[in-house]
Design a protein around this motif. Sequence first.
Motif, PDB file in Angstrom:
ATOM      1  N   GLN A 443       8.252   6.425 -16.620  1.00 47.60           N
ATOM      2  CA  GLN A 443       9.305   5.847 -17.445  1.00 47.60           C
ATOM      3  C   GLN A 443       9.022   4.393 -17.813  1.00 47.60           C
ATOM      4  N   ALA A 444       8.307   3.671 -16.955  1.00 47.48           N
ATOM      5  CA  ALA A 444       8.062   2.246 -17.173  1.00 47.48           C
ATOM      6  C   ALA A 444       6.812   1.959 -18.001  1.00 47.48           C
ATOM      7  N   LEU A 445       6.021   2.979 -18.314  1.00 48.82           N
ATOM      8  CA  LEU A 445       4.741   2.754 -18.993  1.00 48.82           C
ATOM      9  C   LEU A 445       4.920   2.246 -20.418  1.00 48.82           C
ATOM     10  N   THR A 446       3.990   1.389 -20.830  1.00 55.38           N
ATOM     11  CA  THR A 446       3.956   0.891 -22.197  1.00 55.38           C
ATOM     12  C   THR A 446       2.814   1.541 -22.957  1.00 55.38           C
ATOM     13  N   VAL A 447       2.835   1.393 -24.265  1.00 59.10           N
ATOM     14  CA  VAL A 447       1.758   1.923 -25.101  1.00 59.10           C
ATOM     15  C   VAL A 447       0.415   1.349 -24.667  1.00 59.10           C
ATOM     16  N   GLU A 448       0.376   0.052 -24.418  1.00 62.76           N
ATOM     17  CA  GLU A 448      -0.885  -0.596 -24.064  1.00 62.76           C
ATOM     18  C   GLU A 448      -1.407  -0.109 -22.714  1.00 62.76           C
ATOM     19  N   GLN A 449      -0.523   0.133 -21.769  1.00 63.38           N
ATOM     20  CA  GLN A 449      -0.955   0.630 -20.461  1.00 63.38           C
ATOM     21  C   GLN A 449      -1.562   2.020 -20.565  1.00 63.38           C
ATOM     22  N   VAL A 450      -0.954   2.866 -21.381  1.00 66.01           N
ATOM     23  CA  VAL A 450      -1.496   4.210 -21.580  1.00 66.01           C
ATOM     24  C   VAL A 450      -2.858   4.145 -22.237  1.00 66.01           C
ATOM     25  N   LYS A 451      -2.972   3.339 -23.284  1.00 67.77           N
ATOM     26  CA  LYS A 451      -4.252   3.196 -23.983  1.00 67.77           C
ATOM     27  C   LYS A 451      -5.331   2.669 -23.045  1.00 67.77           C
ATOM     28  N   SER A 452      -4.994   1.660 -22.251  1.00 62.92           N
ATOM     29  CA  SER A 452      -5.968   1.061 -21.338  1.00 62.92           C
ATOM     30  C   SER A 452      -6.460   2.064 -20.306  1.00 62.92           C
ATOM     31  N   ALA A 453      -5.546   2.835 -19.714  1.00 59.25           N
ATOM     32  CA  ALA A 453      -5.935   3.808 -18.687  1.00 59.25           C
ATOM     33  C   ALA A 453      -6.813   4.902 -19.277  1.00 59.25           C
ATOM     34  N   MET A 454      -6.433   5.420 -20.438  1.00 58.12           N
ATOM     35  CA  MET A 454      -7.209   6.502 -21.042  1.00 58.12           C
ATOM     36  C   MET A 454      -8.614   6.034 -21.411  1.00 58.12           C
ATOM     37  N   SER A 455      -8.741   4.858 -21.997  1.00 58.04           N
ATOM     38  CA  SER A 455     -10.059   4.365 -22.415  1.00 58.04           C
ATOM     39  C   SER A 455     -10.909   3.954 -21.222  1.00 58.04           C
ATOM     40  N   GLN A 456     -10.247   3.597 -20.095  1.00 61.57           N
ATOM     41  CA  GLN A 456     -11.000   3.236 -18.892  1.00 61.57           C
ATOM     42  C   GLN A 456     -11.597   4.466 -18.212  1.00 61.57           C
ATOM     43  N   HIS A 457     -10.897   5.597 -18.266  1.00 66.97           N
ATOM     44  CA  HIS A 457     -11.334   6.780 -17.516  1.00 66.97           C
ATOM     45  C   HIS A 457     -12.057   7.822 -18.369  1.00 66.97           C
ATOM     46  N   LEU A 458     -11.998   7.713 -19.694  1.00 71.56           N
ATOM     47  CA  LEU A 458     -12.646   8.698 -20.553  1.00 71.56           C
ATOM     48  C   LEU A 458     -13.617   8.024 -21.517  1.00 71.56           C
ATOM     49  N   ASP A 459     -14.671   8.752 -21.836  1.00 76.82           N
ATOM     50  CA  ASP A 459     -15.683   8.288 -22.782  1.00 76.82           C
ATOM     51  C   ASP A 459     -15.969   9.433 -23.748  1.00 76.82           C
ATOM     52  N   PRO A 460     -15.708   9.259 -25.048  1.00 78.67           N
ATOM     53  CA  PRO A 460     -15.904  10.368 -25.993  1.00 78.67           C
ATOM     54  C   PRO A 460     -17.357  10.809 -26.129  1.00 78.67           C
ATOM     55  N   ASP A 461     -18.287   9.977 -25.674  1.00 82.94           N
ATOM     56  CA  ASP A 461     -19.714  10.318 -25.776  1.00 82.94           C
ATOM     57  C   ASP A 461     -20.292  10.785 -24.446  1.00 82.94           C
ATOM     58  N   ASN A 462     -19.444  11.043 -23.468  1.00 79.79           N
ATOM     59  CA  ASN A 462     -19.941  11.388 -22.140  1.00 79.79           C
ATOM     60  C   ASN A 462     -19.512  12.787 -21.695  1.00 79.79           C
ATOM     61  N   PHE A 463     -19.222  13.663 -22.645  1.00 83.84           N
ATOM     62  CA  PHE A 463     -18.785  15.004 -22.291  1.00 83.84           C
ATOM     63  C   PHE A 463     -19.955  15.923 -21.948  1.00 83.84           C
ATOM     64  N   VAL A 464     -19.757  16.728 -20.905  1.00 84.91           N
ATOM     65  CA  VAL A 464     -20.573  17.922 -20.690  1.00 84.91           C
ATOM     66  C   VAL A 464     -19.865  19.045 -21.443  1.00 84.91           C
ATOM     67  N   VAL A 465     -20.576  19.697 -22.336  1.00 83.09           N
ATOM     68  CA  VAL A 465     -19.977  20.733 -23.170  1.00 83.09           C
ATOM     69  C   VAL A 465     -20.678  22.055 -22.901  1.00 83.09           C
ATOM     70  N   VAL A 466     -19.884  23.113 -22.738  1.00 86.48           N
ATOM     71  CA  VAL A 466     -20.430  24.462 -22.629  1.00 86.48           C
ATOM     72  C   VAL A 466     -19.804  25.306 -23.730  1.00 86.48           C
ATOM     73  N   THR A 467     -20.653  25.993 -24.476  1.00 84.02           N
ATOM     74  CA  THR A 467     -20.183  26.912 -25.510  1.00 84.02           C
ATOM     75  C   THR A 467     -20.636  28.320 -25.151  1.00 84.02           C
ATOM     76  N   ALA A 468     -19.798  29.294 -25.445  1.00 85.44           N
ATOM     77  CA  ALA A 468     -20.137  30.695 -25.182  1.00 85.44           C
ATOM     78  C   ALA A 468     -19.766  31.507 -26.412  1.00 85.44           C
ATOM     79  N   GLY A 469     -20.774  32.066 -27.063  1.00 82.90           N
ATOM     80  CA  GLY A 469     -20.556  32.834 -28.281  1.00 82.90           C
ATOM     81  C   GLY A 469     -21.884  33.153 -28.943  1.00 82.90           C
ATOM     82  N   PRO A 470     -21.850  33.719 -30.147  1.00 86.47           N
ATOM     83  CA  PRO A 470     -23.092  34.092 -30.828  1.00 86.47           C
ATOM     84  C   PRO A 470     -23.698  32.912 -31.586  1.00 86.47           C
ATOM     85  N   THR A 471     -24.990  32.975 -31.793  1.00 86.57           N
ATOM     86  CA  THR A 471     -25.669  31.998 -32.647  1.00 86.57           C
ATOM     87  C   THR A 471     -25.617  32.515 -34.072  1.00 86.57           C
ATOM     88  N   VAL A 472     -24.825  31.846 -34.905  1.00 88.29           N
ATOM     89  CA  VAL A 472     -24.656  32.271 -36.297  1.00 88.29           C
ATOM     90  C   VAL A 472     -24.764  31.048 -37.199  1.00 88.29           C
TER      91      VAL A 472
END
Length: 494
Positions: A443-472
């Motif tokens: 309830q006490a969180l601010t927009v800036e606090q949410v943004k700061s926490a998300m950007s501190q713990h996640l990196d859009p270029d650091n994902f391990v990705v697994v795909t399962a399907g056909p090569t088309v």
Amino acid sequence: MINRPGARYGLLGLLVIVLLGIVAFFMSRPAQAPATPPTLEESTKLQSLTEVESKPLSRRTLDIQSWQTKGGARVLFVEAHELPMFDLRLTFAAGSSQDDGHPGVALMTNAMLNEGIPGKDVTAIAEGFEGLGAAFGNGSYRDMAVVSLRSLSDETLSEPSLALFDQVIGQPTFPEDSLQRIKNQILASLEQQKQDPGKLANNALFQHLYGEHPYGHPSDGTPESIAALTVDQLRAFHTRAYSAGNAVIALVGDMTRAQAEAMAERVSGALPQGPALASLPEPQSPEAAVHHIEYPSAQTHLLFAQLGIERGDPDQAALTLGNQILGGGGFGARLMEEVREKRGLTYGVYSGFSGMAARGPFTISLQTRAEQSQGTLDLVRDIVRTFLADGPTQKEVDDAKRQLVGSFPLSTASNADIAAQLGSIGFYDLPLDYLEDFMNQVQALTVEQVKSAMSQHLDPDNFVVVTAGPTVEQKPLPPPSAKPAQQPSTVPEH
């Protein structure tokens, strides 16, 4: 004499008209002021949906009491006399992360607990609980294994229920015939998983994300490891991992503190006596990569992951709120809006942090058309990148707070729900006021606090990705639109 039905029906019609007129007269009169003031129930009824935001939530206040048994088990207790029953839940650090080189031994040990005790086989055990109006439950996961009992609090029923429960958790015989039967069931399940691209992708994701860490192998083992398990291995695992010092006992229901203490000591004494198991090592972040599983299907499963947080991380409230906006809140979340609503690429896309004893995963999962899988993969990355760079809007934060606070009472809606929450609080060594404090933090969180926490713990270029399907051959994605021209073509595959 001549009958005249027409005249008779005419008189009846006239009478009906007069009666209707009288009714209309009274209905049209202005309402009189009530002789007495409205009751509290009437005065608190909602007159408009806009009142919802200002009304206090009705939620259950928990008076959690805690102590330790002589055998070293931590106990958490909530006294609740509303119903003449109790819920007892034992949580052990006995999940697949404790398999110790024998994948599947944790799962198999937990599944075999109620297969046999001295003098009773699996049928007699089941009939024993059922005949007493009691319910036994068990389950095994990556971090933990759980065993539970629900019973009426009447001593003539609770006493024999507890006696049977004590034997199940403390004296399992692991009969050979049951071992082979459950092995066959698990082996059949593993064979079925080969036809489930989602399950194949999920197993591969944990392997690539965690490597040699105890979280890296499949929780339900492999065909080779399951086939090789022996009764002696199950007994050794039970002695080591189902010890009193490795247990958290959660009690909720119709009993006093003194009764709860006696019950906890009794249950703790029925377990093997031994210490808590060592904490898990910290996992190492893997390099970002895309791994593909070739599978003949119309759709492709896309799974993204990177290491997230431990349960109880100081940023957990901010990350929970941020994820609610990104992909955890269903319709209205960024991912759902951009991928499904504007482009019609999937039935659903979801994200979430799984806080665990060691750093659990942050994951994003969806299915999409095979010929648009690469474009969808790139789109998801871009959505995450934009969200981390710009952060949420104030409206998104306010809406997400209402969603989380509105769903919070469901987490303690029943005694069984409360017992599960107590088990987690004890297992992850969280403060007793964790639930209340967590929602206050949200309830006490601010927009800036949410943004700061998300950007501190996640990196859009650091994902391990697994795909399962056909090569088309890949096709370009449709442009965003209020009404996507093409909707998903098939029901999601399982």
